[in-house]
Design an enzyme around this catalytic site. Structure first.
Site, PDB file in Angstrom:
ATOM      1  N   TYR A 472       0.827  -1.222   0.000  1.00 13.76           N
ATOM      2  CA  TYR A 472       0.000   0.000   0.000  1.00 13.76           C
ATOM      3  C   TYR A 472       0.856   1.265   0.000  1.00 13.76           C
ATOM      4  O   TYR A 472       2.072   1.203   0.045  1.00 13.76           O
ATOM      5  CB  TYR A 472      -1.048   0.012   1.111  1.00 13.76           C
ATOM      6  CG  TYR A 472      -0.679  -0.123   2.565  1.00 13.76           C
ATOM      7  CD1 TYR A 472       0.599  -0.015   3.045  1.00 13.76           C
ATOM      8  CD2 TYR A 472      -1.692  -0.348   3.493  1.00 13.76           C
ATOM      9  CE1 TYR A 472       0.880  -0.131   4.402  1.00 13.76           C
ATOM     10  CE2 TYR A 472      -1.434  -0.464   4.853  1.00 13.76           C
ATOM     11  CZ  TYR A 472      -0.142  -0.354   5.286  1.00 13.76           C
ATOM     12  OH  TYR A 472       0.123  -0.459   6.623  1.00 13.76           O
ATOM     13  N   GLU A 473       0.144   2.375  -0.147  1.00 10.42           N
ATOM     14  CA  GLU A 473       0.808   3.684  -0.218  1.00 10.42           C
ATOM     15  C   GLU A 473       1.689   3.765  -1.480  1.00 10.42           C
ATOM     16  O   GLU A 473       2.735   4.412  -1.480  1.00 10.42           O
ATOM     17  CB  GLU A 473       1.637   3.913   1.059  1.00 10.42           C
ATOM     18  CG  GLU A 473       1.695   5.325   1.532  1.00 10.42           C
ATOM     19  CD  GLU A 473       0.462   6.102   1.201  1.00 10.42           C
ATOM     20  OE1 GLU A 473      -0.577   5.873   1.834  1.00 10.42           O
ATOM     21  OE2 GLU A 473       0.523   6.953   0.290  1.00 10.42           O
ATOM     22  N   GLY A 474       1.239   3.108  -2.544  1.00 15.17           N
ATOM     23  CA  GLY A 474       2.034   2.995  -3.770  1.00 15.17           C
ATOM     24  C   GLY A 474       2.925   1.780  -3.618  1.00 15.17           C
ATOM     25  O   GLY A 474       3.773   1.751  -2.717  1.00 15.17           O
TER      26      GLY A 474
END
Ligand SMILES: Cc1cc2nc3c(=O)[nH]c(=O)nc-3n(C[C@H](O)[C@H](O)[C@H](O)COP(=O)(O)OP(=O)(O)OC[C@H]3O[C@@H](n4cnc5c(N)ncnc54)[C@H](O)[C@@H]3O)c2cc1C
Length: 620
Positions: A472-474
């Site tokens: 997550y978060e890229g």
């Protein structure tokens, strides 16, 4: 103010002895029972980085924005943060995993004990630690805050994700909100009465945000009507706070397609009355919660916006740029999740290895069986974790120092340099910490043999919880592309070369392992030149070598930091600030890093130079 809240947790803290022998740089009291994860805040190492390696108090004193902080206060904050993490957050880690979150009648119930622990955190003033003092924050520098973030993530990643998201939301609002929005929303966020979310992902749009479809129609009274469905929203609904403030990317009616058509909206769960008290429930609701591999105490929600009232934050059409303020904050934060959990896993693996007796010491033994610590392969596993964790901790502190320089630097040049370096280093911190974090958690699990595979020891939870930090978060693939393409190739390696010059100045060849470090910096230079040249010729080159480039750069940066840590630790020992053994420990761990981990850059340079052809030629 903070020091009032601090008193709540304050107890006398004395420099403690190392419980687990020369391999541990941790200090503090420890309670450890068979089959239970236990966490000791690495206060001594964090203090060493702030006060000895980076000499942060001198910089704090020279800037108006940070002059209120001195070494004594920073030390007290570190101690109390460590105590809250190890005594309040940590005991809930395994029970939170077993119980998970539950959706009942449109409400998410977090695991038992989470609410009380969150309240202890909020009431202690920790939520607004880095916040804008004009709105009730405490204005603490990032370099202090990352140290605390690592400890809270290590102690209980699922629980800490709630305040971590809120902290990013505060940074976003402080940077892009109107004065009225800041006055209305920041104080309750800093007090922890409200929490924040970031609502980007939709079912068909994850890495590619240009595909987002959520719509926002102006209502003629300054508000917008927001409709759409967001998935995977961390803390989208929960029972920890009175209100939840969603930051939502959406399109206005005449917006162009793609990223430039995205605007950012503040959409609260409860609307506020003119007096600032909770008013009507807004038309935003949780549809379901995800059942997932790890971080089970963190509610991951499908959020449905059905003509919910929202307000534009920043300029129309500039929503993605504004959201990046929060995303960059969270990227470093998620890196710290990987780092923190890896340290928790290491601490427990080391304690186990000391007590577990199997096999005999190859150097000779009279015992029936010796501790696992005598076996070179077990030492390889433990030292890999230790070298990556302590190197990572120093790197996190360095990135944060650059963020502070960008904000509080005393000249325009210093602020510009801090901003450029922090932008370059953030994807490395996110991806390198979380990749090494998972690797180290798996190694820690391996140290326990079959016991590491059992739930009761908790190491398998560390593996499961840390895995998400790579996604997550890229994803880490997207982080690598951000570094290799946007932040290196597209600017002809300008920032990389400026960073290289600064590293060459800070790490002279006459320092410890001068040859290794100078060689590593040369490798970084050649890899950057090869990346820039390859990308100019081939549109697939940067993507093909991005992961190699990011890992190589991470290893080189750690080498520089290990080189600097050794003399700093020696000076600290001579001044009586750390035990002699601490300095010796840095030297032996640094030597391990240089001999056993850094040489991977030779391989990475080779795979980088192999370019894209081997990837693009294969028919999949
Ligand atoms: C537990 C959890 C919590 C989350 N919390 C939030 C949250 O609070 N808010 C929020 O908005 N989202 C959240 N997310 C969503 C998360 O950020 C996305 O899952 C993530 O960004 C990846 O998007 P995706 O899942 O759609 O994968 P995709 O975008 O479909 O990617 C699939 C694969 O393709 C690769 N890929 C895609 N595009 C490219 C490219 N251009 N170049 C190279 N490789 C590429 C990716 O690296 C990945 O390996 C969360 C997700 C989870 C699982």
């Amino acid at each position: 103010m903070f020091w009032v809240g601090l008193g709540k947790f304050l107890r006398s803290s004395s420099p403690s002895t190392d419980t687990f022998g020369t391999m541990s740089a941790h200090a503090g009291t420890r309670t450890w029972g068979i089959g239970m994860l236990s966490y000791t805040a690495p206060e001594a190492d964090l203090g060493f980085l702030l006060f000895d390696l980076f000499q942060a108090p001198e910089r704090w004193a020279s800037s108006e924005g940070t002059a209120h902080l001195d070494a004594d206060l920073a030390q007290a904050i570190l101690s109390e943060g460590g105590r809250l993490a190890s005594e309040v957050f940590s005991p809930l880690m395994q029970s939170g995993d077993e119980e998970g979150c539950h959706l009942e009648g449109g409400q998410v119930r977090t695991p038992a004990g989470f609410k009380a622990a969150y309240e202890a955190y909020a009431q202690g003033g920790w939520m607004g630690l880095a916040g804008d003092p004009a709105f009730g924050g405490q204005g603490m520098p990032k370099q202090l805050c990352v140290a605390l973030e690592e400890m809270f993530f290590a102690a209980n990643a699922s629980l800490y994700l709630y305040p971590a998201l809120s902290a990013g939301a505060c940074v976003l609002l402080a940077a892009h909100g109107s004065e009225a929005q800041k006055a209305q929303w920041l104080p309750p966020l800093y007090e922890g009465r409200f929490s924040g979310t970031m609502c980007l992902t939709e079912p068909h749009a994850g890495s590619d945000l240009s595909l987002l479809r959520t719509r926002a129609e102006p209502q003629g009274d300054g508000s917008f009507s927001v409709s759409g469905s967001k998935i995977f929203i961390t803390g989208g609904e929960h029972d920890l706070t009175e209100n939840i403030v969603h930051f939502v990317l959406a399109r206005t009616p005449d917006a162009p397609p793609g990223n430039r058509g995205l605007s950012l909206f503040l959409v609260p769960k409860f609307l506020l009355t003119a007096g600032g008290t909770l008013g009507d429930r807004n038309a935003v609701a949780v549809g379901s919660i995800e059942h997932k591999m790890g971080i089970k105490g963190s509610a991951t929600c499908v959020m449905n916006f059905d003509e919910a009232r929202g307000w534009l934050v920043g300029e129309e059409g500039r929503g993605l740029a504004a959201m990046f303020t929060m995303m960059n904050y969270e990227r470093l934060s998620i890196g710290l999740q990987g780092l923190g959990t890896a340290d928790l896993a290491f601490q427990n693996a080391l304690a186990y290895a000391k007590e577990r007796r199997q096999g005999r010491d190859p150097q000779g033994s009279r015992e029936e069986a010796d501790s696992l610590l005598v076996h070179p392969d077990v030492r390889r596993m433990l030292l890999t974790q230790k070298a990556f964790n302590e190197g990572g901790r120093a790197f996190a502190s360095y990135v944060a120092m650059m963020l502070d320089q960008a904000r509080y630097g005393t000249t325009t040049e210093a602020r510009a340099e801090g901003e450029a370096f922090a932008a370059f280093l953030t994807p490395i911190a996110k991806a390198f910490f979380s990749d090494r974090g998972l690797e180290c958690c798996v190694l820690a699990q391996q140290v326990l043999g079959g016991h590491g595979y059992l739930a009761e020891w908790g190491l398998e939870q560390c593996v499961r919880d840390t895995r998400i930090a790579q996604i997550y978060e890229g994803t880490n693939g997207i982080q690598a592309m951000d570094l290799a393409d946007r932040k290196t190739a597209r600017e002809q390696g300008r920032t990389a070369m400026a960073l290289l010059a600064s590293l060459r100045a800070a790490c002279p060849p006459e320092g410890p392992w001068g040859q290794e470090v100078s060689g590593a910096l040369d490798t970084f230079q050649r890899a950057t030149e090869a990346l820039v040249a390859g990308a100019a010729e081939d549109p697939t080159f940067a993507g093909a070598v991005a992961a190699d480039y990011l890992e190589l750069t991470g290893l080189v940066l750690y080498a520089c930091l290990w080189q600097r840590m050794v003399p700093a630790a020696l000076r600290a020992a001579q001044a009586g600030r750390v035990p002699t053994r601490f300095a010796e420990d840095k030297r032996t761990t640094g030597a391990f890093f240089m001999a056993k981990l850094l040489p991977k850059i030779t391989l990475l340079e080779q795979t980088l130079k192999a370019g894209s052809a081997p990837l693009m030629a294969a028919a999949l």
